[in-house]
Design a protein around this motif. Structure first.
Motif, mmCIF file in Angstrom:
data_model
loop_
_atom_site.group_PDB
_atom_site.id
_atom_site.type_symbol
_atom_site.label_atom_id
_atom_site.label_comp_id
_atom_site.label_asym_id
_atom_site.label_seq_id
_atom_site.Cartn_x
_atom_site.Cartn_y
_atom_site.Cartn_z
ATOM 1 N N ALA A 3 0.853 -1.188 0.000
ATOM 2 C CA ALA A 3 0.000 0.000 0.000
ATOM 3 C C ALA A 3 0.889 1.238 0.000
ATOM 4 O O ALA A 3 2.014 1.218 0.453
ATOM 5 N N GLY A 4 0.368 2.334 -0.532
ATOM 6 C CA GLY A 4 1.131 3.575 -0.524
ATOM 7 C C GLY A 4 1.803 3.840 -1.858
ATOM 8 O O GLY A 4 1.681 3.071 -2.812
ATOM 9 N N ASP A 5 2.525 4.937 -1.909
ATOM 10 C CA ASP A 5 3.179 5.370 -3.146
ATOM 11 C C ASP A 5 4.669 5.083 -3.060
ATOM 12 O O ASP A 5 5.454 5.873 -2.546
ATOM 13 N N HIS A 6 5.088 3.917 -3.534
ATOM 14 C CA HIS A 6 6.488 3.518 -3.470
ATOM 15 C C HIS A 6 7.069 3.232 -4.842
ATOM 16 O O HIS A 6 8.217 2.843 -4.955
ATOM 17 N N GLY A 7 6.282 3.378 -5.877
ATOM 18 C CA GLY A 7 6.783 3.212 -7.233
ATOM 19 C C GLY A 7 6.771 1.791 -7.755
ATOM 20 O O GLY A 7 7.165 1.542 -8.888
ATOM 21 N N GLU A 8 6.355 0.839 -6.945
ATOM 22 C CA GLU A 8 6.293 -0.560 -7.382
ATOM 23 C C GLU A 8 4.832 -0.998 -7.426
ATOM 24 O O GLU A 8 4.053 -0.672 -6.549
ATOM 25 N N SER A 9 4.504 -1.758 -8.439
ATOM 26 C CA SER A 9 3.128 -2.235 -8.561
ATOM 27 C C SER A 9 2.937 -3.533 -7.766
ATOM 28 O O SER A 9 3.908 -4.193 -7.392
ATOM 29 N N TYR A 10 1.705 -3.869 -7.532
ATOM 30 C CA TYR A 10 1.390 -5.132 -6.871
ATOM 31 C C TYR A 10 1.976 -6.291 -7.671
ATOM 32 O O TYR A 10 2.531 -7.234 -7.113
ATOM 33 N N LYS A 11 1.881 -6.190 -8.985
ATOM 34 C CA LYS A 11 2.400 -7.242 -9.860
ATOM 35 C C LYS A 11 3.912 -7.409 -9.675
ATOM 36 O O LYS A 11 4.424 -8.526 -9.639
ATOM 37 N N ASP A 12 4.644 -6.282 -9.542
ATOM 38 C CA ASP A 12 6.089 -6.345 -9.301
ATOM 39 C C ASP A 12 6.402 -7.031 -7.977
ATOM 40 O O ASP A 12 7.290 -7.875 -7.893
ATOM 41 N N LEU A 13 5.673 -6.661 -6.929
ATOM 42 C CA LEU A 13 5.896 -7.254 -5.608
ATOM 43 C C LEU A 13 5.570 -8.739 -5.610
ATOM 44 O O LEU A 13 6.281 -9.539 -4.998
ATOM 45 N N LEU A 14 4.508 -9.107 -6.290
ATOM 46 C CA LEU A 14 4.127 -10.512 -6.382
ATOM 47 C C LEU A 14 5.202 -11.322 -7.101
ATOM 48 O O LEU A 14 5.542 -12.430 -6.690
ATOM 49 N N TYR A 15 5.783 -10.761 -8.156
ATOM 50 C CA TYR A 15 6.857 -11.426 -8.887
ATOM 51 C C TYR A 15 8.049 -11.690 -7.961
ATOM 52 O O TYR A 15 8.587 -12.801 -7.924
ATOM 53 N N VAL A 16 8.453 -10.665 -7.215
ATOM 54 C CA VAL A 16 9.595 -10.817 -6.308
ATOM 55 C C VAL A 16 9.294 -11.882 -5.262
ATOM 56 O O VAL A 16 10.136 -12.736 -4.960
ATOM 57 N N ARG A 17 8.098 -11.855 -4.687
ATOM 58 C CA ARG A 17 7.742 -12.850 -3.681
ATOM 59 C C ARG A 17 7.789 -14.253 -4.261
ATOM 60 O O ARG A 17 8.364 -15.160 -3.670
ATOM 61 N N ARG A 18 7.221 -14.442 -5.425
ATOM 62 C CA ARG A 18 7.196 -15.784 -6.028
ATOM 63 C C ARG A 18 8.574 -16.255 -6.468
ATOM 64 O O ARG A 18 8.874 -17.439 -6.408
ATOM 65 N N LYS A 19 9.416 -15.346 -6.909
ATOM 66 C CA LYS A 19 10.729 -15.720 -7.433
ATOM 67 C C LYS A 19 11.770 -15.928 -6.327
ATOM 68 O O LYS A 19 12.602 -16.821 -6.442
ATOM 69 N N PHE A 20 11.726 -15.121 -5.264
ATOM 70 C CA PHE A 20 12.826 -15.114 -4.304
ATOM 71 C C PHE A 20 12.464 -15.520 -2.881
ATOM 72 O O PHE A 20 13.345 -15.903 -2.126
ATOM 73 N N ILE A 21 11.231 -15.391 -2.475
ATOM 74 C CA ILE A 21 10.885 -15.627 -1.073
ATOM 75 C C ILE A 21 10.332 -17.043 -0.933
ATOM 76 O O ILE A 21 9.169 -17.308 -1.217
#
Length: 67
Positions: A3-21
């Motif tokens: 949430a908030g204005d951080h310059g990353e989309s939900y889709k970007d965050l989801l990609y990072v979570r699925r790829k690295f976490i």
């Protein structure tokens, strides 16, 4: 973070979570943090204890090694 204005989309965050976490990556990261804490803690303040107990009552031995 999603949430908030951080310059990353939900889709970007989801990609990072699925790829690295993953469970193994998190376990290795936790072991690294614990090992560094044991390395830098001041023995004159905390003593020479060899076992610590977390708030969830799980014991951690110094020099945790994973896989």
């Amino acid at each position: 973070m999603s949430a908030g204005d951080h310059g990353e989309s939900y889709k970007d965050l989801l990609y990072v979570r699925r790829k690295f976490i993953h469970k193994d990556n998190l376990r290795n990261a936790i072991a690294d943090v614990v090992n560094h804490i044991f390395k830098v803690r001041m023995q004159e303040v905390w003593g020479e204890g060899t076992t610590s107990c977390a708030s969830d009552s799980k014991n951690s031995e110094p020099g945790i090694k994973t896989s």
